[in-house]
Design a protein around this motif. Structure first.
Motif, short mmCIF file in Angstrom:
data_model
loop_
_atom_site.label_atom_id
_atom_site.label_comp_id
_atom_site.label_asym_id
_atom_site.label_seq_id
_atom_site.Cartn_x
_atom_site.Cartn_y
_atom_site.Cartn_z
N ASN A 113 0.87 -1.19 0.00
CA ASN A 113 0.00 0.00 0.00
C ASN A 113 0.90 1.23 0.00
OD1 ASN A 113 -2.15 1.74 0.17
ND2 ASN A 113 -2.93 0.98 2.11
N ARG A 114 1.71 1.32 -1.06
CA ARG A 114 2.77 2.32 -1.12
C ARG A 114 2.25 3.76 -1.02
NH1 ARG A 114 7.87 1.35 -3.04
NH2 ARG A 114 7.15 -0.54 -4.07
N GLU A 115 1.11 4.01 -1.63
CA GLU A 115 0.56 5.37 -1.65
C GLU A 115 0.24 5.85 -0.24
OE1 GLU A 115 -3.20 7.83 -3.60
OE2 GLU A 115 -2.70 5.83 -4.35
N ALA A 170 4.11 8.76 5.95
CA ALA A 170 5.51 9.08 6.19
C ALA A 170 5.77 10.57 5.97
CB ALA A 170 6.41 8.24 5.29
N LYS A 171 5.17 11.11 4.91
CA LYS A 171 5.33 12.53 4.61
C LYS A 171 4.70 13.39 5.71
CE LYS A 171 4.24 16.02 1.09
NZ LYS A 171 3.52 16.31 -0.17
N LYS A 172 3.50 13.00 6.15
CA LYS A 172 2.81 13.74 7.20
C LYS A 172 3.61 13.71 8.51
CE LYS A 172 -1.09 15.30 5.44
NZ LYS A 172 -1.46 16.73 5.49
N LEU A 173 4.18 12.55 8.84
CA LEU A 173 4.99 12.43 10.06
C LEU A 173 6.20 13.35 10.00
CD1 LEU A 173 4.93 8.59 10.79
CD2 LEU A 173 3.88 10.38 12.16
N ASN A 174 6.80 13.41 8.82
CA ASN A 174 7.97 14.27 8.65
C ASN A 174 7.59 15.75 8.78
OD1 ASN A 174 10.80 14.61 7.96
ND2 ASN A 174 10.06 15.47 6.03
N ASP A 217 -4.03 -0.30 -8.48
CA ASP A 217 -3.11 -1.42 -8.67
C ASP A 217 -3.91 -2.69 -8.42
OD1 ASP A 217 -0.94 0.16 -9.25
OD2 ASP A 217 -0.35 0.36 -7.16
N ILE A 218 -3.88 -3.64 -9.37
CA ILE A 218 -4.77 -4.80 -9.30
C ILE A 218 -4.02 -6.10 -9.57
CG2 ILE A 218 -6.90 -3.58 -9.91
CD1 ILE A 218 -6.40 -4.44 -12.83
N LYS A 224 -11.48 -13.22 -10.77
CA LYS A 224 -11.91 -12.04 -10.01
C LYS A 224 -10.76 -11.04 -9.97
CE LYS A 224 -15.98 -13.41 -8.22
NZ LYS A 224 -17.23 -12.69 -8.39
N ILE A 225 -11.06 -9.79 -10.21
CA ILE A 225 -10.06 -8.73 -10.17
C ILE A 225 -10.13 -8.04 -8.82
CG2 ILE A 225 -9.21 -6.63 -11.27
CD1 ILE A 225 -9.01 -9.18 -12.98
N HIS A 226 -8.98 -8.02 -8.11
CA HIS A 226 -8.90 -7.40 -6.79
C HIS A 226 -7.88 -6.27 -6.80
CE1 HIS A 226 -11.01 -10.61 -4.41
NE2 HIS A 226 -10.64 -11.33 -5.45
N ARG A 227 -8.10 -5.30 -5.92
CA ARG A 227 -7.06 -4.29 -5.67
C ARG A 227 -5.92 -4.94 -4.91
NH1 ARG A 227 -10.70 -0.08 -2.60
NH2 ARG A 227 -8.72 0.81 -1.97
N LYS A 228 -4.70 -4.49 -5.17
CA LYS A 228 -3.55 -5.05 -4.44
C LYS A 228 -3.62 -4.71 -2.96
CE LYS A 228 -0.26 -5.53 -8.22
NZ LYS A 228 1.03 -5.11 -8.82
N SER A 229 -4.37 -3.65 -2.63
CA SER A 229 -4.55 -3.27 -1.23
C SER A 229 -5.81 -3.88 -0.63
CB SER A 229 -4.63 -1.75 -1.10
OG SER A 229 -5.71 -1.24 -1.88
N CYS A 230 -6.43 -4.84 -1.33
CA CYS A 230 -7.64 -5.50 -0.83
C CYS A 230 -7.37 -6.14 0.53
CB CYS A 230 -8.08 -6.58 -1.84
SG CYS A 230 -9.46 -7.60 -1.25
N PRO A 231 -8.29 -6.01 1.48
CA PRO A 231 -8.08 -6.61 2.81
C PRO A 231 -7.84 -8.12 2.74
CG PRO A 231 -10.03 -5.18 2.81
CD PRO A 231 -9.59 -5.30 1.39
#
Length: 739
Positions: free
Chosen positions: A206-208, A214-218, A616-617, A628-635
């Protein structure tokens, strides 16, 4: 084949520097004889390798040194484990025989390296373990816990270099580490490693969101550091005045942990106040440890108002992995809730290094709990007939997070996972007690087998000799021990019922001068529409199928054209002739490209994560309904990749494709007049979108609702989210998976 002599000067220097670093970090745990053994192992590892590079391009010697460094300094294991981490590649590449290792380093090292070799053999076929090999993996782990710890170190080092692999391998390895090894590290008390693993898993799956947090923490670091300084200043003064020796600092929580809070609380980053925890580490020993921790607690709660419901006392009763600490949450400056953790140096080392620290301090509270855990694992492994997927699920139950502590009538302490029931407690006492359990008494009050136990409960189990386990009990229990014993007993009962039903039917047919053949049995199974032969005989045994109706069928089957009913044979379908279920919308074939060599593939979008163009799928081959097509960030993605990695196929959107996708947003805000109209206007007028549905629930001046719209891609959806956030009175907007 490349040899050690062909290494570049830079590579030789890297190996030497890492070796020196290993020796330097291990000087406190090795004596001269230990160092001699490690040096021997290192020289052998460098001089006798046949394959000196891994798939990442990194030298195997460098990887082995990095793993040994983690084993020694981050986990805190000793000479034997560090030596094993350096050696096991030798056996894998046939550079050395087992008996040679035994002769040079002893049987103990040889046994552990052999265990590591078994694990390595399972990974040789691919970069991650799949379901069929899972039992072998855990059987190896259960023999010596050091095998688990070294493999965890290996997986951590793989995650640290994961950016050097292709994207498909990144997702596969990250999913496995998140599904198995991070929870396992947590269970073994390796909290620092567990947190790093979880963050790295999120970074690659879940790179995004990882980059966003990470940006917000910085960006907020300076304000956060100032707040921490203001919070701890008065505490430092009072603790110093009391004569306590301590270290106090703020620790920012992991990105994975912050993301979980954002999801759980459905709140944006800015509204997550507990981004950090204050940790007080005391330089106390022996009998002064616990009293000093409570002194600090008194100072903290005198200065800041505590939340009584958030007190966690793991001093009196440590976790089963040995974790000891005192946690409280207090209201700090600016009315922000702050978590404070109080522990000693010994407790902190146990929290960071887990099991290895217990061995160091001899008799630490975690040893007994870990022995019980490994014993429980072996018990789960005992039954070779277990379904592989159920097996993984039951093993995962042994990695539970939160615990409750309950007592037997004699006052014996029992640990159970949060959510455990009376039935779990009964099976924890003894499997025979669990099988005959009818309920319990808690503080003299009768409760059912479904009742969830709570901290401090004194439980007396009630049994009955005529009680037998029922299939629905499997949904009541929460522990792997109870599930394993229940399923085993139910199978035995079903087998006995089936045998009795078969004997009954054979005897009755014999009286009628009829014979039960295999062909007739299959015809009966089809006619009575039972799932299996065993189910048919069980139904005969229980009376669900009347024997007279069986006789009636046999007498008249020759008179019917349906003697041989048309059987729908589920033929094996290739990827080119999958059929999508009628109730699912299949997108046009020009929107997606599935794998590189497959064409004209029917597919449908998974309802669990609702992917849209731009996500990203990946594709997942299902038994019915094609791909079935899933999102890579699918739970569900980590579980699918770990259990069914062989059914994962690559998928990507076709450039320039045009289609309409359904997306659902969750919106929260102030319940002002006209806010629904304002949101609707943004969707239909400002964005010119079709809105499928909108629902709003109001509660004490606030509202929470969901909006389902049709969008072309993620860019359009992100624009819509920003516009709705700008509507006056809206607190938060987030995309949710299910429609």
């Amino acid at each position: 084949m490349e040899t050690q002599n062909e290494l570049s000067a830079i590579e030789r220097k890297e190996v030497i520097n890492k070796y020196r670093s290993l020796l330097k970090s291990s000087k406190n745990i090795f004596n001269k004889e230990d160092l001699k053994e490690v040096r021997t192992a290192m020289l052998m590892a460098l001089s006798r390798k046949k394959e000196i590079r891994r798939k990442t391009g990194i030298l195997s010697a460098v990887h082995s040194l990095d793993v040994a460094q983690i084993v020694g300094s981050e986990i805190g294991l000793g000479r034997t484990s560090v030596t094993c981490a350096l050696l096991y590649d030798l056996l894998r590449n046939d550079d050395m025989e087992k008996h040679e290792i035994s002769e040079i380093f002893g049987e103990n090292v040889e046994a552990i390296v052999s265990g590591l070799l078994k694990v390595r053999e399972l990974y040789d076929k691919d970069t991650s373990i799949e379901t069929d090999n899972f039992r072998k993996l855990l059987l190896t782990f259960a023999q010596d816990v050091r095998v688990i710890l070294i493999i965890i170190a290996d997986r951590l080092q793989v995650m640290r270099t994961l950016h050097l692999l292709d994207e498909e391998r990144q997702h596969k390895i990250a999913a496995e580490v998140g599904y198995l090894y991070a929870p396992m590290a947590h269970r073994l008390g390796l909290y620092a490693i567990k947190s790093e693993m979880e963050d790295l898993v999120m970074k690659f799956t879940n790179r995004e969101m990882y980059s966003f947090i990470a940006k917000k923490l910085n960006e907020t670091k300076r304000a956060r550091d100032k707040y921490i300084g203001d919070f701890i200043a008065p505490l430092k003064k009072e603790l110093t005045d009391m004569g306590l020796k301590f270290d106090i600092k703020g620790r920012t929580k992991s990105i994975h942990s912050i993301h979980n809070k954002m999801k759980k609380q459905n709140t944006p980053f800015e509204k997550v106040y507990d981004l950090f925890a204050i940790r007080v580490i005391l330089d106390s020993e022996g009998n002064t440890e616990k009293p000093d921790c409570w002194k600090v607690y008194s100072v903290v709660t005198d200065k800041y108002q505590p939340n009584p419901s958030r007190l966690r006392d793991w001093l009196s009763i440590p976790k089963s992995n040995g974790y000891e600490s005192l946690h409280t949450t207090v209201l700090g400056p600016e009315k922000k809730w702050v978590e404070v953790q109080i522990r000693t140096n010994r407790m902190n080392e146990v929290a960071e290094k887990g099991l290895a620290a217990h061995w160091k301090y001899k008799g630490g509270s975690g040893e007994k709990g870990m022995d019980e855990w490994l014993s429980n694992i072996r018990e789960v492994l005992e039954n070779p007939e277990r379904n592989a997927v159920d097996f993984i699920d039951d093993f995962k139950l042994n990695l539970y997070d939160e615990e409750v502590f309950v007592f037997t009538p004699k006052g014996d302490l029992r640990r159970l996972p949060k959510g455990a029931t009376i039935l779990d407690f009964a099976f924890d006492i003894h499997s025979e007690v669990g099988k005959k359990c009818t309920g319990a008494k808690i503080n003299g009050k009768h409760v059912s087998i479904k009742h969830e136990v709570s901290n401090g409960d004194h439980i007396e189990i009630i049994t009955a000799n005529n009680q037998v386990p029922r299939p629905e009990w499997v949904n009541i229990v929460a522990t792997s021990r109870a599930k394993t014993k229940l399923k085993q007993t139910l199978r035995e009962i079903e087998y006995k019922e089936a045998e009795f039903g078969k004997e009954t039917l054979v005897r009755r047919l014999k009286n009628w001068k009829m014979e039960l053949t295999d062909q007739l049995t299959h015809q009966l199974v089809k006619h009575f529409k039972t799932k299996s032969i065993n189910d048919f005989f069980r139904d005969v045994s229980t009376g669900a199928i009347d024997v007279m109706s069986v006789k009636e069928f046999i007498l008249h089957k020759d008179d019917k054209e349906s003697e041989k009913p048309i059987e729908e044979i589920a033929s094996l379908k290739s990827a080119t002739n999958f059929v999508v279920q009628e109730d699912e919308e299949s997108q046009s074939s020009d929107v997606l490209m599935i794998d590189k060599n497959l064409k004209n593939v029917d597919y449908s979008l998974a309802k669990c994560c609702n992917p849209i163009f731009g996500d990203d799928i990946f594709g997942f081959v299902v038994a019915i309904g094609g791909i079935k097509i899933h999102r890579k960030s699918c739970p569900n993605a980590p579980e699918m990749r770990t259990k069914f990695g062989y059914r994962i196929v690559n998928a990507q959107w076709t450039d320039g494709a045009s289609a309409s996708f359904q997306a659902t947003l969750k919106v929260t805000g102030t319940d002002d007049i006209g806010i629904v109209s304002n949101i609707s206007q943004v969707i239909t007028k400002d964005m010119s979108m079709k809105m499928r549905s909108i629902s709003i629930d109001s509660n004490e001046g606030s509202f929470e609702g969901s909006v389902t719209v049709f969008v072309n891609d993620t860019n359009v959806l992100n624009t819509l989210i920003r516009k709705i956030k700008n509507v006056k009175g809206v607190y938060a907007v987030s995309r949710i998976d299910r429609a």
